[in-house]
Design a protein around this motif. Structure first.
Motif, short mmCIF file in Angstrom:
data_model
loop_
_atom_site.label_atom_id
_atom_site.label_comp_id
_atom_site.label_asym_id
_atom_site.label_seq_id
_atom_site.Cartn_x
_atom_site.Cartn_y
_atom_site.Cartn_z
N ILE A 153 0.53 6.62 -6.73
CA ILE A 153 -0.56 7.48 -6.88
C ILE A 153 -0.12 9.04 -6.65
O ILE A 153 -0.43 10.01 -7.41
CB ILE A 153 -1.69 7.16 -5.83
CG1 ILE A 153 -2.35 5.86 -6.37
CG2 ILE A 153 -2.64 8.39 -5.71
CD1 ILE A 153 -3.37 5.24 -5.04
N ASP A 154 0.91 9.13 -5.72
CA ASP A 154 1.36 10.58 -5.63
C ASP A 154 2.13 11.16 -6.79
O ASP A 154 2.14 12.17 -7.27
CB ASP A 154 2.13 10.94 -4.25
CG ASP A 154 1.23 10.67 -3.12
OD1 ASP A 154 0.26 10.86 -3.02
OD2 ASP A 154 1.92 10.25 -1.86
N LEU A 201 0.66 -1.25 0.12
CA LEU A 201 -0.01 0.08 -0.01
C LEU A 201 0.57 1.28 0.10
O LEU A 201 0.46 2.24 -0.70
CB LEU A 201 -0.94 0.03 1.13
CG LEU A 201 -2.16 -1.12 1.23
CD1 LEU A 201 -2.95 -1.17 2.37
CD2 LEU A 201 -3.11 -0.62 0.03
N GLU A 202 2.19 1.19 0.62
CA GLU A 202 2.97 2.24 0.63
C GLU A 202 3.37 2.67 -0.63
O GLU A 202 3.64 3.71 -1.08
CB GLU A 202 3.96 2.31 1.73
CG GLU A 202 3.40 2.51 3.11
CD GLU A 202 4.73 2.13 4.21
OE1 GLU A 202 5.81 1.44 3.89
OE2 GLU A 202 4.57 2.38 5.33
N GLN A 203 3.64 1.53 -1.48
CA GLN A 203 4.22 1.76 -2.78
C GLN A 203 3.03 2.29 -3.70
O GLN A 203 3.27 3.21 -4.41
CB GLN A 203 4.63 0.43 -3.40
CG GLN A 203 5.19 0.39 -4.86
CD GLN A 203 6.28 1.23 -4.93
OE1 GLN A 203 7.51 1.21 -4.09
NE2 GLN A 203 6.20 2.28 -5.96
N GLN A 204 1.89 1.71 -3.61
CA GLN A 204 0.90 2.29 -4.38
C GLN A 204 0.57 3.80 -4.01
O GLN A 204 0.13 4.64 -4.85
CB GLN A 204 -0.69 1.37 -3.91
CG GLN A 204 -0.61 0.15 -4.60
CD GLN A 204 -1.55 -0.78 -4.22
OE1 GLN A 204 -2.33 -0.28 -3.31
NE2 GLN A 204 -2.18 -1.69 -4.87
N LYS A 205 0.67 4.00 -2.72
CA LYS A 205 0.20 5.62 -2.54
C LYS A 205 1.58 6.33 -3.12
O LYS A 205 1.24 7.55 -3.93
CB LYS A 205 0.56 5.73 -0.86
CG LYS A 205 0.27 7.08 -0.45
CD LYS A 205 0.23 7.43 1.13
CE LYS A 205 0.34 8.70 1.38
NZ LYS A 205 0.76 8.91 2.62
N LYS A 206 2.74 5.93 -3.12
CA LYS A 206 4.04 6.75 -3.74
C LYS A 206 3.55 6.71 -5.25
O LYS A 206 3.65 7.75 -5.85
CB LYS A 206 5.26 5.99 -3.65
CG LYS A 206 6.21 6.60 -4.23
CD LYS A 206 7.69 5.80 -4.18
CE LYS A 206 8.69 6.54 -4.73
NZ LYS A 206 8.41 6.93 -6.16
#
Length: 155
Positions: free
Chosen positions: A110-111, A103-108
């Motif tokens: 997306i950002d 999820l942290e990778q997905q957030k990055k």
């Protein structure tokens, strides 16, 4: 034999669980088909136990954080094998840590995508300002439509 307060004898109908957890009967039957739930039967009716309700809570939480049904099943099966919950906790911990990383990778990602889109929007707005300023209000109207849709989705 003393009544175990941790495991009330209460049962639930499919309708009660669907209303409580805002899910469909089809979803509960699907989880049953996948072996995640195992309600008793009273004729043609499904009768869910307190344990089935607890399993449903864990299924929905697992789905909410992105675990696959097979991963959820592995965690649920561990509880059956070890009622102390230690094996289940260890497996859950590992799965949760893996999901946090994903999820942290997905957030990055997306950002990064948002930043790229914002750069593109700024460049297009600058270009339109210089070449066709009459088209900018339409872009602004489109932006308002998107914001309205996003606000509606969050509500």
């Amino acid at each position: 034999m003393p009544h175990d307060l941790r495991r009330p004898a209460r049962t639930y109908t499919i309708r009660q669980l669907c209303l409580e957890f805002k899910c469909t009967p089809r979803a509960l039957r699907f989880y049953e088909d996948k072996g995640l739930l195992n309600p008793a039967r009273d004729g043609m009716n499904r009768v869910y136990s307190y344990q089935d309700r607890g399993r449903l809570v864990l299924i929905l939480r697992g789905k909410r954080v992105g675990l696959s049904l097979s991963e959820i099943g592995e965690i649920l099966d561990l509880y059956e094998a070890d009622e102390s919950g230690a094996a289940q906790a260890a497996k859950s911990l590992k799965k949760f840590q893996e999901r946090i990383v994903a999820l942290e990778q997905q957030k990055k990602d997306i950002d990064d995508a948002i930043a790229q889109l914002q750069t593109g929007v700024s460049a297009m707005e600058k270009r339109l300002t210089e070449t066709r300023p009459d088209l900018l209000p339409r872009a602004d109207a489109y932006d308002q439509v998107l914001r309205h849709r996003l606000d509606g989705a969050e509500a």
